[in-house]
Design a protein around this motif. Structure first.
Motif, PDB file in Angstrom:
ATOM      1  N   UNK A 138      -0.614  -0.025  20.183  1.00 47.54           N
ATOM      2  CA  UNK A 138       0.080  -0.156  21.462  1.00 47.54           C
ATOM      3  C   UNK A 138      -0.057   1.356  22.131  1.00 47.54           C
ATOM      4  N   UNK A 139      -0.084   1.434  23.520  1.00 49.85           N
ATOM      5  CA  UNK A 139      -0.065   2.626  24.189  1.00 49.85           C
ATOM      6  C   UNK A 139       1.156   3.420  23.860  1.00 49.85           C
ATOM      7  N   UNK A 140       1.107   4.864  23.933  1.00 56.09           N
ATOM      8  CA  UNK A 140       2.243   5.585  23.545  1.00 56.09           C
ATOM      9  C   UNK A 140       3.610   5.496  24.585  1.00 56.09           C
ATOM     10  N   UNK A 141       4.587   5.488  24.017  1.00 54.30           N
ATOM     11  CA  UNK A 141       5.709   5.330  24.993  1.00 54.30           C
ATOM     12  C   UNK A 141       6.260   6.890  24.608  1.00 54.30           C
ATOM     13  N   UNK A 142       6.925   7.598  25.916  1.00 54.75           N
ATOM     14  CA  UNK A 142       7.539   8.754  25.587  1.00 54.75           C
ATOM     15  C   UNK A 142       7.850   9.458  26.853  1.00 54.75           C
ATOM     16  N   UNK A 143       7.984  10.807  26.893  1.00 51.48           N
ATOM     17  CA  UNK A 143       8.526  11.527  28.068  1.00 51.48           C
ATOM     18  C   UNK A 143       7.100  11.475  29.139  1.00 51.48           C
ATOM     19  N   UNK A 144       7.461  11.061  30.414  1.00 51.78           N
ATOM     20  CA  UNK A 144       6.256  11.311  31.485  1.00 51.78           C
ATOM     21  C   UNK A 144       5.799  12.434  31.696  1.00 51.78           C
ATOM     22  N   UNK A 145       4.580  12.594  32.127  1.00 50.59           N
ATOM     23  CA  UNK A 145       4.217  13.918  32.675  1.00 50.59           C
ATOM     24  C   UNK A 145       5.103  14.650  33.543  1.00 50.59           C
ATOM     25  N   UNK A 158      15.813  12.266  30.847  1.00 55.15           N
ATOM     26  CA  UNK A 158      15.188  11.127  30.291  1.00 55.15           C
ATOM     27  C   UNK A 158      16.457  10.265  29.654  1.00 55.15           C
ATOM     28  N   UNK A 159      16.500   8.932  29.754  1.00 51.84           N
ATOM     29  CA  UNK A 159      17.277   8.224  29.074  1.00 51.84           C
ATOM     30  C   UNK A 159      17.045   8.272  27.495  1.00 51.84           C
ATOM     31  N   UNK A 160      18.030   7.546  26.928  1.00 51.90           N
ATOM     32  CA  UNK A 160      18.003   7.461  25.360  1.00 51.90           C
ATOM     33  C   UNK A 160      17.026   6.874  24.913  1.00 51.90           C
ATOM     34  N   UNK A 161      16.514   5.764  25.511  1.00 55.62           N
ATOM     35  CA  UNK A 161      15.542   4.746  24.948  1.00 55.62           C
ATOM     36  C   UNK A 161      14.205   5.827  25.022  1.00 55.62           C
ATOM     37  N   UNK A 162      13.998   6.346  26.156  1.00 54.26           N
ATOM     38  CA  UNK A 162      12.628   7.039  26.232  1.00 54.26           C
ATOM     39  C   UNK A 162      12.762   8.101  25.111  1.00 54.26           C
ATOM     40  N   UNK A 163      13.886   9.092  25.149  1.00 59.22           N
ATOM     41  CA  UNK A 163      13.842   9.923  24.290  1.00 59.22           C
ATOM     42  C   UNK A 163      13.698   9.715  22.898  1.00 59.22           C
ATOM     43  N   UNK A 164      14.216   8.489  22.244  1.00 59.38           N
ATOM     44  CA  UNK A 164      14.093   7.961  21.143  1.00 59.38           C
ATOM     45  C   UNK A 164      12.750   7.631  20.787  1.00 59.38           C
ATOM     46  N   UNK A 165      12.131   6.806  21.609  1.00 62.65           N
ATOM     47  CA  UNK A 165      10.672   6.623  21.581  1.00 62.65           C
ATOM     48  C   UNK A 165       9.639   7.916  21.430  1.00 62.65           C
ATOM     49  N   UNK A 166      10.022   8.881  22.244  1.00 61.38           N
ATOM     50  CA  UNK A 166       9.256  10.102  22.329  1.00 61.38           C
ATOM     51  C   UNK A 166       9.399  10.564  20.848  1.00 61.38           C
ATOM     52  N   UNK A 167      10.653  10.789  20.226  1.00 63.41           N
ATOM     53  CA  UNK A 167      10.779  11.406  19.004  1.00 63.41           C
ATOM     54  C   UNK A 167      10.017  10.494  17.752  1.00 63.41           C
ATOM     55  N   UNK A 168      10.244   9.194  17.757  1.00 65.11           N
ATOM     56  CA  UNK A 168       9.496   8.375  16.905  1.00 65.11           C
ATOM     57  C   UNK A 168       8.005   8.237  17.045  1.00 65.11           C
TER      58      UNK A 168
END
Lengths: 201, 201
Positions: free
Chosen positions: A172-179, A186-196
């Protein structure tokens, strides 16, 4: 509510333009008057481009992308590796990925995502042909590039569950902080994904 | 910059839509894919409305407004008083005023405003016919409803100077605070006009 003294064909043009998404009456009027100011050949070219596109374009029988000839340019291309296939929700996603120009595999368009509320089930998606493609095109990896929203996530997990037993590598393509993104905003979900999804440097 | 694997007619449609004002590539793409998803008869109706409007609409030989038959519905209407004429910059202004529905006189469209920088002089405006209309239609009052910007003001003053000697009453629509406007946020020019234009209660 359109005034009685306004010419019908002007009204009609405005009404038609208003039927487009994100175009209200004011914008439709601005566009209508702009179109009327255009040189005749330009406005005709606009109208013809609509007719041409709607008449000529069809869905590729292999990948489901919009195309003029079937199979589409990507499916019939020798230059693109067929062992890796990118699964997207709609033809517009293909356009976006092609603009990026980094992906050199092939595509598969689902034409939607699972959405029980809208009555969209697995059978409504373009999945059957994907299953057929795996042996036919010796697909080794399937990259799920589905939008990271609730329906998209559900669809991604459904496909992963469906495809893995067929001995194909599902990513699956990576999810995280946008360029250019900012941790603060950044919202929590995005941050969580960026960490994981963190990777070694 | 359009990717090589995208079908030409899709690209063409997007390019054509991008030629419209305020529509960038992203919006053009969204519109294009929406149009492609429409039922065929709907997209054809859209295209036809463009063709119809551009072929059928012409400028009224009397007032210069957009119309299908010449003279236009307003000029040839018995219900509208011809003694008061509202002078506007473009046909879109007529549409706005007709929506208001309060004005029951006739119109005269200048098709522009004086703008020396763009090389638009008095001869480029639809003024000649207006001068002819004054005796022909026994015009008593001419209301200048020209946008209150620099060019508009200049045009208004030019017309006032030109028309007053012809024994016609020249007025201008009021400038001041817009409905729901706030003194705090109104610019100086608007406030000045609101004061100079104050009326007895």
């Amino acid at each position: 509510m359109t005034p009685s003294y306004v010419s019908p064909s002007l009204n009609h043009l405005i009404e038609e333009l208003m039927s487009l998404p994100g175009i209200g009456r004011k914008t439709a009027q601005r566009l209508a008057f702009y179109i009327l100011k255009m040189p005749k050949e330009r406005s005709e070219a606009l109208a013809e481009s609509i007719i041409n596109a709607t008449t000529r374009l069809q869905y590729c029988s292999i990948c489901g992308n919009l195309t003029e000839q079937d199979p589409c340019a990507i499916c019939s291309s020798e230059k693109r590796t067929s062992t890796i296939v990118c699964v997207v929700e709609s033809p517009s996603n293909v356009l976006a990925l092609e603009k990026m120009g980094a992906f050199r595999g092939k595509y598969h368009v689902l034409h939607g995502v699972l959405s029980p509320l809208d009555g969209v089930g697995p059978d409504d998606l373009n999945v059957e042909t994907l299953l057929k493609r795996i042996p036919a095109e010796k697909i080794e990896e399937i990259v799920l590039a589905i939008n990271p929203n609730v329906e998209g996530e559900a669809t991604a997990f459904y496909l992963a569950k469906l495809l893995k037993p067929l001995g194909v590598h599902v990513t699956r393509i990576a999810h995280g902080l946008p360029a250019g993104g900012d941790l603060e905003y950044a919202d929590e979900v995005t941050l969580t994904r960026a960490f994981s999804g963190r990777q070694a440097l």
